[in-house]
Design a protein around this motif. Sequence first.
Motif, PDB file in Angstrom:
ATOM      1  N   LEU A 197       0.764  -1.252  -0.007  1.00 17.22           N
ATOM      2  CA  LEU A 197       0.239  -0.281  -0.100  1.00 17.22           C
ATOM      3  C   LEU A 197       1.001   1.100  -0.067  1.00 17.22           C
ATOM      4  O   LEU A 197       0.756   2.391  -0.555  1.00 17.22           O
ATOM      5  N   LYS A 213      -6.056  -2.515  -1.677  1.00 18.26           N
ATOM      6  CA  LYS A 213      -7.076  -1.754  -0.129  1.00 18.26           C
ATOM      7  C   LYS A 213      -8.438  -3.047  -0.261  1.00 18.26           C
ATOM      8  O   LYS A 213      -8.701  -3.591   0.308  1.00 18.26           O
ATOM      9  N   LEU A 232     -11.539   1.072   3.214  1.00 17.82           N
ATOM     10  CA  LEU A 232     -11.226   0.250   3.188  1.00 17.82           C
ATOM     11  C   LEU A 232     -11.100  -0.228   1.724  1.00 17.82           C
ATOM     12  O   LEU A 232     -11.386   0.185   0.832  1.00 17.82           O
ATOM     13  N   SER A 236     -12.013   1.358  -2.327  1.00 13.79           N
ATOM     14  CA  SER A 236     -12.013   0.309  -3.558  1.00 13.79           C
ATOM     15  C   SER A 236     -12.930   0.251  -4.571  1.00 13.79           C
ATOM     16  O   SER A 236     -12.936   0.111  -5.313  1.00 13.79           O
TER      17      SER A 236
END
Length: 678
Positions: A197, A213, A232, A236
């Motif tokens: 990440l 993510k 997350l 995404s």
Amino acid sequence: MKCNTITIIFLLFLFSSNVSQLQAQEKKQKILSEIIAHRLQNKKKASAYINLVNSLGWELRYTNFDSVAILSEEGYKLSKEINYKRGQAKALLASSFSEIIAFKNTEETLKKIDQAIQFSTDIKADSTLISAYNIKAIYKTYIDDYEGAYKDYNLALLLCQKSNNTLEETKLYSNLATLFSVLGDNDESIRYYIKALDIANNLKEKFWLGVVKSNLGYLYNKTNQFEKAAILLDESIQIFIDEDRKVWLAYAYLTKANLLLNKKSPEEAIIFLDLSDDLLKNLIYEKLKQDLLLGYTKYYQQLNNSEKSEELAEEGFLLSTTNKNQIAIANFSEILYQLNKEKENQGSALFYLEKFKNITDSVALQSKQNALALLKAKTDFQKEQNDLKLDSQRTIKQQKTYIVFSLFIVFLVILIAYYGYKNNKTITHLNSQLEEKTEILENSEKTLKYANETQEKLFSIISHDLKSPINALKNLLLLIKNGDIKPNEFLNFAPKLYNDVDAMSFTLNNLLSWSKSQMNGFVNNPINFNVSEKINNSIKLLQENANQKNISIRNNIPKDAEVNCDSNQFNLIIRNLLNNGIKFTPCGGSIIVDAHLKKEYLEIRIKDTGVGITPDIQNNLFKPDSALQSTYGTNKEKGTGLGLLLCKEMVENNGGEIFVMSKINEGSTFYFTIPKAI
């Protein structure tokens, strides 16, 4: 072909294109038009035409397996005719990757990948070689060869770092994270995803940021970190919508649905299940569809719609059985057990409970073996890299030594002319001493490093063996607490729990003795004592274990035999050797203990009728890292392998020697000598 792992985290993301769905369709159409133009001009044997054929096959890998097979065959055949190795490699990779996605991968698939690696290596095509190693790692993950997968991912990662390719480095760190997630090491997996990440945040391709993510969100959901997971996953999903990436959007929707199901919010979960279902209808990724079916099953179960939940669970059970997906079989079996138990269908409930327990027990055992294999892979790979680094440093050092030596020779000639032979001899002597001290320091460093690595690995294995029986007892008590089993049913598990606790006690005793020896060394208090009596006491302690396997133990030691050594250490030696004999002797076997006088020593022999030991293992049995090679007994008894190391230390500490003779399927005999009584 094995596929026993939960693959809801995509192993395949490394090879997704960086274009949207609409752009992908336009790209396919453009490639097809160019292929037709080349055919009309009869340019089929040109490398440009072969590249187009291979590119079209690659674009179709998720949607049309048959077309990929035809295009790859054509691309390979034409490349071979003009000796175009890059074209051959790419055709083989498209074909093999498509086979993995469609669950049609075989040993032939691995041969294709290895051919592609060889072609790429021959022509030094690093980008193609990176793809080849990654596809090979994916293949090995699907067949549960995690050791091989780890090595191949790292080989690809080294190539990426060498070429400073941050995009491919992001993908590879994500793939390594996925590998650890498959093995159940969520902490290590999250660590790799966080590293990926950090790199992905600086990439222009936002799609890869969404990939990392979504997978990290899956892991946070799996570890009950719901708030982090939700943030997350929502991020995404928005990225995949913006990029028009339907496959990954379907995956993110399904992960979000599982998050809501874990939070007991089925009314919200069904929205994302349906969204994922709509996207997956035109895709060939069957494993993801199977995970979607499990999501619907859990949804109806939470709504207390037992009839619909059972219908979907039975469909999933049959599908996962056909695909030999053990984890999916366990998941559907657990649900069917719960549903049948509620309906008081005792026969069906017991059938699915046994299915669930057999698979989970097998997976727990396999998990330990996989973890050990991966630990070995990490150690071996690091050792290989360290060896390469040492070779490089040694070469540089050697070059510097040549330069210094040349200068020294010139200077020495001057000194000889000025000081004469005596001064020259003194300098040579000093240099010799310096080299000897340097060599001693290097050897000491290697020995210390090896000892530290061995202890780290050993404690990792022991911690797993100690946690397993504790977790088993904890889970059983939880079942009683939740009313899943009745207290009187607990007695059925008592024998196994006794064996687990007994094994844990034995392991702790060995561990404490070993730890004491490592910190302070063994302190000897030698006394004279009767050998036969001591051995009878040890036999009594282990008689229950022997009775469980109907193994007879005979003490043929002469009644008047006496030795002079530390009695506590002697007891620990005998108990470890007898315990090993019981562990590796099948039911109905026997163990005989006898002794012979040899000059100033008494040689004690412990002979069993067990499975025997292979010559390779015999050669390494008493080496410092032998504890890392512990195996399971004939009744799946667990052990750490630490006992034999303790036996060797204590025998030698008392002035004796220990060795073994064994034949496969005929049994083993352990010999050790102890000084006679004074």
